[in-house]
Design a protein around this motif. Structure first.
Motif, PDB file in Angstrom:
ATOM      1  N   LEU A  16      13.406  83.762  53.340  1.00  0.00           N
ATOM      2  CA  LEU A  16      13.026  82.895  52.224  1.00  0.00           C
ATOM      3  C   LEU A  16      12.727  81.487  52.728  1.00  0.00           C
ATOM      4  CD1 LEU A  16      12.604  82.526  49.197  1.00  0.00           C
ATOM      5  CD2 LEU A  16      15.074  82.132  48.975  1.00  0.00           C
ATOM      6  N   VAL A  17      13.552  80.976  53.630  1.00  0.00           N
ATOM      7  CA  VAL A  17      13.307  79.658  54.213  1.00  0.00           C
ATOM      8  C   VAL A  17      11.955  79.646  54.922  1.00  0.00           C
ATOM      9  CG1 VAL A  17      14.065  78.020  55.994  1.00  0.00           C
ATOM     10  CG2 VAL A  17      15.745  79.026  54.430  1.00  0.00           C
ATOM     11  N   ASP A  18      11.685  80.673  55.729  1.00  0.00           N
ATOM     12  CA  ASP A  18      10.396  80.738  56.445  1.00  0.00           C
ATOM     13  C   ASP A  18       9.225  80.803  55.478  1.00  0.00           C
ATOM     14  OD1 ASP A  18      11.679  80.652  58.895  1.00  0.00           O
ATOM     15  OD2 ASP A  18      11.574  82.835  59.225  1.00  0.00           O
ATOM     16  N   GLN A  19       9.379  81.573  54.410  1.00  0.00           N
ATOM     17  CA  GLN A  19       8.306  81.705  53.417  1.00  0.00           C
ATOM     18  C   GLN A  19       8.056  80.368  52.724  1.00  0.00           C
ATOM     19  OE1 GLN A  19       9.092  84.788  50.557  1.00  0.00           O
ATOM     20  NE2 GLN A  19       6.992  84.784  49.786  1.00  0.00           N
ATOM     21  N   LEU A  20       9.113  79.702  52.295  1.00  0.00           N
ATOM     22  CA  LEU A  20       8.954  78.402  51.639  1.00  0.00           C
ATOM     23  C   LEU A  20       8.403  77.360  52.605  1.00  0.00           C
ATOM     24  CD1 LEU A  20      12.114  78.156  49.360  1.00  0.00           C
ATOM     25  CD2 LEU A  20       9.735  78.487  48.666  1.00  0.00           C
ATOM     26  N   LYS A  21       8.860  77.389  53.839  1.00  0.00           N
ATOM     27  CA  LYS A  21       8.367  76.444  54.844  1.00  0.00           C
ATOM     28  C   LYS A  21       6.859  76.600  55.029  1.00  0.00           C
ATOM     29  CE  LYS A  21       8.931  75.285  59.711  1.00  0.00           C
ATOM     30  NZ  LYS A  21       9.605  75.667  60.960  1.00  0.00           N
ATOM     31  N   ALA A  22       6.394  77.840  55.092  1.00  0.00           N
ATOM     32  CA  ALA A  22       4.953  78.091  55.230  1.00  0.00           C
ATOM     33  C   ALA A  22       4.201  77.575  54.006  1.00  0.00           C
ATOM     34  CB  ALA A  22       4.694  79.583  55.428  1.00  0.00           C
ATOM     35  N   ALA A  53      18.882  78.960  42.342  1.00  0.00           N
ATOM     36  CA  ALA A  53      19.818  78.258  43.228  1.00  0.00           C
ATOM     37  C   ALA A  53      19.511  78.561  44.694  1.00  0.00           C
ATOM     38  CB  ALA A  53      21.259  78.645  42.890  1.00  0.00           C
ATOM     39  N   ASP A  54      19.180  79.820  44.989  1.00  0.00           N
ATOM     40  CA  ASP A  54      18.834  80.199  46.362  1.00  0.00           C
ATOM     41  C   ASP A  54      17.544  79.528  46.807  1.00  0.00           C
ATOM     42  OD1 ASP A  54      21.075  81.836  46.524  1.00  0.00           O
ATOM     43  OD2 ASP A  54      19.957  83.641  45.928  1.00  0.00           O
ATOM     44  N   LEU A  55      16.580  79.440  45.891  1.00  0.00           N
ATOM     45  CA  LEU A  55      15.301  78.798  46.215  1.00  0.00           C
ATOM     46  C   LEU A  55      15.493  77.313  46.512  1.00  0.00           C
ATOM     47  CD1 LEU A  55      12.898  80.445  43.634  1.00  0.00           C
ATOM     48  CD2 LEU A  55      12.762  80.603  46.107  1.00  0.00           C
ATOM     49  N   ARG A  56      16.306  76.653  45.737  1.00  0.00           N
ATOM     50  CA  ARG A  56      16.550  75.230  45.964  1.00  0.00           C
ATOM     51  C   ARG A  56      17.239  75.017  47.309  1.00  0.00           C
ATOM     52  NH1 ARG A  56      18.235  72.567  40.212  1.00  0.00           N
ATOM     53  NH2 ARG A  56      17.406  70.688  41.159  1.00  0.00           N
ATOM     54  N   ARG A  57      18.219  75.842  47.615  1.00  0.00           N
ATOM     55  CA  ARG A  57      18.931  75.739  48.887  1.00  0.00           C
ATOM     56  C   ARG A  57      17.979  76.033  50.050  1.00  0.00           C
ATOM     57  NH1 ARG A  57      22.595  79.115  51.938  1.00  0.00           N
ATOM     58  NH2 ARG A  57      22.130  80.867  50.564  1.00  0.00           N
ATOM     59  N   ALA A  58      17.143  77.056  49.897  1.00  0.00           N
ATOM     60  CA  ALA A  58      16.173  77.410  50.936  1.00  0.00           C
ATOM     61  C   ALA A  58      15.124  76.307  51.101  1.00  0.00           C
ATOM     62  CB  ALA A  58      15.504  78.742  50.605  1.00  0.00           C
ATOM     63  N   ALA A  59      14.736  75.683  50.008  1.00  0.00           N
ATOM     64  CA  ALA A  59      13.756  74.588  50.079  1.00  0.00           C
ATOM     65  C   ALA A  59      14.323  73.413  50.869  1.00  0.00           C
ATOM     66  CB  ALA A  59      13.357  74.140  48.680  1.00  0.00           C
ATOM     67  N   ARG A  60      15.599  73.120  50.654  1.00  0.00           N
ATOM     68  CA  ARG A  60      16.224  72.031  51.419  1.00  0.00           C
ATOM     69  C   ARG A  60      16.291  72.381  52.904  1.00  0.00           C
ATOM     70  NH1 ARG A  60      19.125  71.776  46.592  1.00  0.00           N
ATOM     71  NH2 ARG A  60      20.820  73.081  47.383  1.00  0.00           N
ATOM     72  N   ALA A  61      16.612  73.632  53.212  1.00  0.00           N
ATOM     73  CA  ALA A  61      16.663  74.072  54.617  1.00  0.00           C
ATOM     74  C   ALA A  61      15.272  74.015  55.241  1.00  0.00           C
ATOM     75  CB  ALA A  61      17.240  75.485  54.708  1.00  0.00           C
ATOM     76  N   ALA A  62      14.259  74.488  54.519  1.00  0.00           N
ATOM     77  CA  ALA A  62      12.881  74.443  55.027  1.00  0.00           C
ATOM     78  C   ALA A  62      12.438  72.995  55.213  1.00  0.00           C
ATOM     79  CB  ALA A  62      11.942  75.175  54.066  1.00  0.00           C
ATOM     80  N   THR A  72      14.425  68.391  44.688  1.00  0.00           N
ATOM     81  CA  THR A  72      13.932  69.468  43.829  1.00  0.00           C
ATOM     82  C   THR A  72      14.182  69.101  42.375  1.00  0.00           C
ATOM     83  OG1 THR A  72      16.008  70.711  43.865  1.00  0.00           O
ATOM     84  CG2 THR A  72      14.387  71.245  45.578  1.00  0.00           C
ATOM     85  N   HIS A  73      13.339  69.633  41.523  1.00  0.00           N
ATOM     86  CA  HIS A  73      13.478  69.420  40.084  1.00  0.00           C
ATOM     87  C   HIS A  73      13.004  70.694  39.387  1.00  0.00           C
ATOM     88  CE1 HIS A  73      13.421  67.527  36.162  1.00  0.00           C
ATOM     89  NE2 HIS A  73      12.210  68.025  35.998  1.00  0.00           N
ATOM     90  N   VAL A  74      13.756  71.090  38.388  1.00  0.00           N
ATOM     91  CA  VAL A  74      13.377  72.255  37.585  1.00  0.00           C
ATOM     92  C   VAL A  74      13.001  71.768  36.200  1.00  0.00           C
ATOM     93  CG1 VAL A  74      14.112  74.480  36.661  1.00  0.00           C
ATOM     94  CG2 VAL A  74      14.955  73.721  38.885  1.00  0.00           C
ATOM     95  N   PHE A  81       9.823  72.155  41.215  1.00  0.00           N
ATOM     96  CA  PHE A  81       9.098  71.155  41.991  1.00  0.00           C
ATOM     97  C   PHE A  81       9.897  70.869  43.254  1.00  0.00           C
ATOM     98  CE2 PHE A  81       7.844  70.606  37.641  1.00  0.00           C
ATOM     99  CZ  PHE A  81       6.500  70.317  37.699  1.00  0.00           C
ATOM    100  N   ILE A  82       9.249  70.952  44.395  1.00  0.00           N
ATOM    101  CA  ILE A  82       9.861  70.646  45.687  1.00  0.00           C
ATOM    102  C   ILE A  82       9.059  69.499  46.274  1.00  0.00           C
ATOM    103  CG2 ILE A  82      10.428  71.522  47.981  1.00  0.00           C
ATOM    104  CD1 ILE A  82      10.315  74.380  46.679  1.00  0.00           C
ATOM    105  N   ILE A  83       9.717  68.357  46.493  1.00  0.00           N
ATOM    106  CA  ILE A  83       9.008  67.130  46.857  1.00  0.00           C
ATOM    107  C   ILE A  83       9.631  66.497  48.082  1.00  0.00           C
ATOM    108  CG2 ILE A  83       8.367  64.821  46.029  1.00  0.00           C
ATOM    109  CD1 ILE A  83       8.719  66.061  43.162  1.00  0.00           C
ATOM    110  N   ASP A  84       8.767  66.027  48.990  1.00  0.00           N
ATOM    111  CA  ASP A  84       9.219  65.239  50.132  1.00  0.00           C
ATOM    112  C   ASP A  84       9.413  63.811  49.638  1.00  0.00           C
ATOM    113  OD1 ASP A  84       9.696  63.961  52.528  1.00  0.00           O
ATOM    114  OD2 ASP A  84       7.682  64.278  53.334  1.00  0.00           O
ATOM    115  N   ASP A  85      10.645  63.350  49.651  1.00  0.00           N
ATOM    116  CA  ASP A  85      10.981  62.059  49.066  1.00  0.00           C
ATOM    117  C   ASP A  85      11.079  60.939  50.109  1.00  0.00           C
ATOM    118  OD1 ASP A  85      11.548  60.529  46.813  1.00  0.00           O
ATOM    119  OD2 ASP A  85      13.710  60.772  47.044  1.00  0.00           O
TER     120      ASP A  85
END
Length: 137
Positions: A16-22, A53-62, A72-74, A81-85
């Motif tokens: 999931l981390v790899d997928q989100l990172k891509a 919850a898993d997606l948010r955690r994976a997004a932070r790891a990615a 992140t914001h839901v 929403f996943i944003i580089d802050d």
């Protein structure tokens, strides 16, 4: 058996981390050198990818792997929403500001041109003829 479950969960999370990172990397503009990253996942995409919850955690790891400071914001409709802050360097900020100004200018110009075309394409009366001709008199 618990070790096998943990190992399976860890592999699933790593995928999931790899997928989100891509997905997060795909939207980056090279001229911004990795800044101004964002990914928006609709409710359907969130449902397809897994638990929120898993997606948010994976997004932070990615994001950590990409060098992002992830926020992140839901939304109410479960869009994620996943944003580089991070605060970009001034040169990148000025470039992004210029691109934004050019995009806004293009939208305004297009709207003005469309309005002008609508005005000029309206039927008009021939010169010397009244707009409302009374046939009874």
């Amino acid at each position: 058996m618990p070790d096998r479950k943990n190992e399976l969960a860890e592999r699933r999370f790593a995928r999931l981390v790899d997928q989100l990172k891509a997905m997060m990397s795909a939207g980056l503009k090279p001229e911004y050198r990795g800044f101004y990253g964002q990914l928006i996942l609709t409710h359907d995409a969130v449902t397809e990818l897994g638990e929120l919850a898993d997606l948010r955690r994976a997004a932070r790891a990615a994001g950590r792997q990409l060098g992002w400071h992830v926020r992140t914001h839901v939304a109410d409709n479960e869009t994620l929403f996943i944003i580089d802050d991070r605060d970009p360097p001034q040169a990148i900020r000025q470039l992004a500001d210029r691109h934004a100004a050019e995009a806004v200018s293009a939208v305004i110009t297009r709207a003005r041109n469309e309005a002008r075309m609508r005005r000029t394409s309206q039927p008009t009366a021939f010169p010397g003829q009244p707009d409302d001709v009374d046939q009874d008199h």
